[in-house]
Design a protein around this motif. Structure first.
Motif, PDB file in Angstrom:
ATOM      1  N   THR A   1      42.795  52.966  37.590  1.00 56.59           N
ATOM      2  CA  THR A   1      43.647  51.781  37.513  1.00 56.59           C
ATOM      3  C   THR A   1      43.881  51.207  38.898  1.00 56.59           C
ATOM      4  O   THR A   1      44.838  50.493  39.128  1.00 56.59           O
ATOM      5  CB  THR A   1      44.993  52.112  36.847  1.00 56.59           C
ATOM      6  OG1 THR A   1      45.610  53.173  37.588  1.00 56.59           O
ATOM      7  CG2 THR A   1      44.819  52.501  35.407  1.00 56.59           C
TER       8      THR A   1
ATOM      9  N   TYR B   1      43.630  48.772  41.965  1.00 55.18           N
ATOM     10  CA  TYR B   1      43.527  47.324  41.974  1.00 55.18           C
ATOM     11  C   TYR B   1      42.909  46.832  43.271  1.00 55.18           C
ATOM     12  O   TYR B   1      43.097  47.418  44.321  1.00 55.18           O
ATOM     13  CB  TYR B   1      44.918  46.697  41.792  1.00 55.18           C
ATOM     14  CG  TYR B   1      45.498  47.046  40.454  1.00 55.18           C
ATOM     15  CD1 TYR B   1      45.096  46.357  39.323  1.00 55.18           C
ATOM     16  CD2 TYR B   1      46.405  48.075  40.320  1.00 55.18           C
ATOM     17  CE1 TYR B   1      45.610  46.692  38.080  1.00 55.18           C
ATOM     18  CE2 TYR B   1      46.917  48.406  39.074  1.00 55.18           C
ATOM     19  CZ  TYR B   1      46.518  47.712  37.959  1.00 55.18           C
ATOM     20  OH  TYR B   1      47.005  48.034  36.741  1.00 55.18           O
TER      21      TYR B   1
ATOM     22  N   SER C   1      34.966  36.517  29.556  1.00 53.22           N
ATOM     23  CA  SER C   1      35.685  35.504  28.796  1.00 53.22           C
ATOM     24  C   SER C   1      35.321  34.097  29.275  1.00 53.22           C
ATOM     25  O   SER C   1      35.092  33.186  28.465  1.00 53.22           O
ATOM     26  CB  SER C   1      37.194  35.733  28.925  1.00 53.22           C
ATOM     27  OG  SER C   1      37.905  34.722  28.267  1.00 53.22           O
TER      28      SER C   1
ATOM     29  N   HIS D   1      37.885  46.455  35.818  1.00 53.56           N
ATOM     30  CA  HIS D   1      37.725  46.268  34.375  1.00 53.56           C
ATOM     31  C   HIS D   1      38.365  44.954  33.929  1.00 53.56           C
ATOM     32  O   HIS D   1      37.761  44.189  33.166  1.00 53.56           O
ATOM     33  CB  HIS D   1      38.335  47.448  33.631  1.00 53.56           C
ATOM     34  CG  HIS D   1      38.301  47.290  32.147  1.00 53.56           C
ATOM     35  ND1 HIS D   1      37.158  47.477  31.407  1.00 53.56           N
ATOM     36  CD2 HIS D   1      39.267  46.941  31.261  1.00 53.56           C
ATOM     37  CE1 HIS D   1      37.417  47.248  30.127  1.00 53.56           C
ATOM     38  NE2 HIS D   1      38.684  46.918  30.022  1.00 53.56           N
ATOM     39  N   GLU D   2      39.582  44.692  34.392  1.00 56.26           N
ATOM     40  CA  GLU D   2      40.268  43.447  34.018  1.00 56.26           C
ATOM     41  C   GLU D   2      39.506  42.221  34.518  1.00 56.26           C
ATOM     42  O   GLU D   2      39.357  41.230  33.784  1.00 56.26           O
ATOM     43  CB  GLU D   2      41.683  43.432  34.584  1.00 56.26           C
ATOM     44  CG  GLU D   2      42.608  44.431  33.928  1.00 56.26           C
ATOM     45  CD  GLU D   2      43.919  44.583  34.665  1.00 56.26           C
ATOM     46  OE1 GLU D   2      44.953  44.638  33.972  1.00 56.26           O
ATOM     47  OE2 GLU D   2      43.917  44.628  35.909  1.00 56.26           O
ATOM     48  N   LEU D   3      39.013  42.297  35.735  1.00 57.17           N
ATOM     49  CA  LEU D   3      38.252  41.179  36.283  1.00 57.17           C
ATOM     50  C   LEU D   3      36.951  40.973  35.527  1.00 57.17           C
ATOM     51  O   LEU D   3      36.553  39.831  35.253  1.00 57.17           O
ATOM     52  CB  LEU D   3      37.984  41.425  37.772  1.00 57.17           C
ATOM     53  CG  LEU D   3      39.236  41.303  38.645  1.00 57.17           C
ATOM     54  CD1 LEU D   3      39.036  42.035  39.952  1.00 57.17           C
ATOM     55  CD2 LEU D   3      39.597  39.851  38.866  1.00 57.17           C
TER      56      LEU D   3
ATOM     57  N   TRP E   1      36.066  41.070  41.744  1.00 56.39           N
ATOM     58  CA  TRP E   1      35.526  42.212  41.009  1.00 56.39           C
ATOM     59  C   TRP E   1      34.807  43.161  41.965  1.00 56.39           C
ATOM     60  O   TRP E   1      34.997  44.377  41.916  1.00 56.39           O
ATOM     61  CB  TRP E   1      34.587  41.721  39.911  1.00 56.39           C
ATOM     62  CG  TRP E   1      33.832  42.829  39.244  1.00 56.39           C
ATOM     63  CD1 TRP E   1      34.269  43.626  38.239  1.00 56.39           C
ATOM     64  CD2 TRP E   1      32.509  43.275  39.570  1.00 56.39           C
ATOM     65  NE1 TRP E   1      33.286  44.542  37.918  1.00 56.39           N
ATOM     66  CE2 TRP E   1      32.209  44.345  38.715  1.00 56.39           C
ATOM     67  CE3 TRP E   1      31.569  42.856  40.499  1.00 56.39           C
ATOM     68  CZ2 TRP E   1      30.983  45.003  38.776  1.00 56.39           C
ATOM     69  CZ3 TRP E   1      30.351  43.516  40.551  1.00 56.39           C
ATOM     70  CH2 TRP E   1      30.071  44.582  39.685  1.00 56.39           C
TER      71      TRP E   1
ATOM     72  N   GLU F   1      36.446  41.610  32.412  1.00 60.15           N
ATOM     73  CA  GLU F   1      36.807  40.973  31.140  1.00 60.15           C
ATOM     74  C   GLU F   1      37.060  39.481  31.330  1.00 60.15           C
ATOM     75  O   GLU F   1      36.689  38.670  30.483  1.00 60.15           O
ATOM     76  CB  GLU F   1      38.030  41.651  30.527  1.00 60.15           C
ATOM     77  CG  GLU F   1      37.749  43.049  30.000  1.00 60.15           C
ATOM     78  CD  GLU F   1      36.667  43.059  28.934  1.00 60.15           C
ATOM     79  OE1 GLU F   1      36.703  42.204  28.022  1.00 60.15           O
ATOM     80  OE2 GLU F   1      35.778  43.918  29.017  1.00 60.15           O
ATOM     81  N   GLN F   2      37.673  39.109  32.448  1.00 50.18           N
ATOM     82  CA  GLN F   2      37.906  37.689  32.719  1.00 50.18           C
ATOM     83  C   GLN F   2      36.592  36.949  32.943  1.00 50.18           C
ATOM     84  O   GLN F   2      36.430  35.812  32.483  1.00 50.18           O
ATOM     85  CB  GLN F   2      38.810  37.524  33.936  1.00 50.18           C
ATOM     86  CG  GLN F   2      40.250  37.886  33.648  1.00 50.18           C
ATOM     87  CD  GLN F   2      41.125  37.630  34.843  1.00 50.18           C
ATOM     88  OE1 GLN F   2      40.986  38.287  35.868  1.00 50.18           O
ATOM     89  NE2 GLN F   2      41.995  36.653  34.717  1.00 50.18           N
TER      90      GLN F   2
ATOM     91  N   ARG G   1      44.570  43.165  39.985  1.00 55.49           N
ATOM     92  CA  ARG G   1      43.725  43.341  38.800  1.00 55.49           C
ATOM     93  C   ARG G   1      42.659  44.398  39.073  1.00 55.49           C
ATOM     94  O   ARG G   1      42.085  44.444  40.149  1.00 55.49           O
ATOM     95  CB  ARG G   1      43.056  42.021  38.421  1.00 55.49           C
ATOM     96  CG  ARG G   1      44.056  40.948  38.004  1.00 55.49           C
ATOM     97  CD  ARG G   1      43.384  39.626  37.811  1.00 55.49           C
ATOM     98  NE  ARG G   1      43.067  39.069  39.128  1.00 55.49           N
ATOM     99  CZ  ARG G   1      42.483  37.894  39.298  1.00 55.49           C
ATOM    100  NH1 ARG G   1      42.150  37.157  38.271  1.00 55.49           N
ATOM    101  NH2 ARG G   1      42.219  37.447  40.510  1.00 55.49           N
ATOM    102  N   SER G   2      42.396  45.216  38.074  1.00 55.62           N
ATOM    103  CA  SER G   2      41.352  46.234  38.203  1.00 55.62           C
ATOM    104  C   SER G   2      39.983  45.596  37.990  1.00 55.62           C
ATOM    105  O   SER G   2      39.861  44.473  37.492  1.00 55.62           O
ATOM    106  CB  SER G   2      41.562  47.326  37.155  1.00 55.62           C
ATOM    107  OG  SER G   2      41.289  46.825  35.856  1.00 55.62           O
TER     108      SER G   2
END
Length: 56
Positions: free
Chosen positions: A3, A5, A22, A14-16, A46, A18-19, A11-12
């Motif tokens: 986790t 950042y 998207s 993984h979160e980046l 990322w 996903e963005q 943001r991790s």
């Protein structure tokens, strides 16, 4: 899963990721100039997050 950042993003990787996914789905793979700038910023964040997570 880590986790950690990216510096300054909160943001991790993984979160980046996903963005990024998207954004590409919303655009249908054809980015406007504004979306291209957003994509480039997300990819840079990322990459920084991935490097930070590898350092842990």
């Amino acid at each position: 899963m880590s986790t950690t950042y990216a510096c300054g993003t909160g943001r991790s990787a993984h979160e980046l990721n996903e963005q990024i996914r998207s954004l590409m789905l919303r655009s249908g793979g054809h980015l406007t100039p504004d979306q291209r700038r957003e994509y480039e910023a997300l990819v840079a964040a990322w990459a920084a997050a991935v490097r930070a997570e590898r350092e842990d």
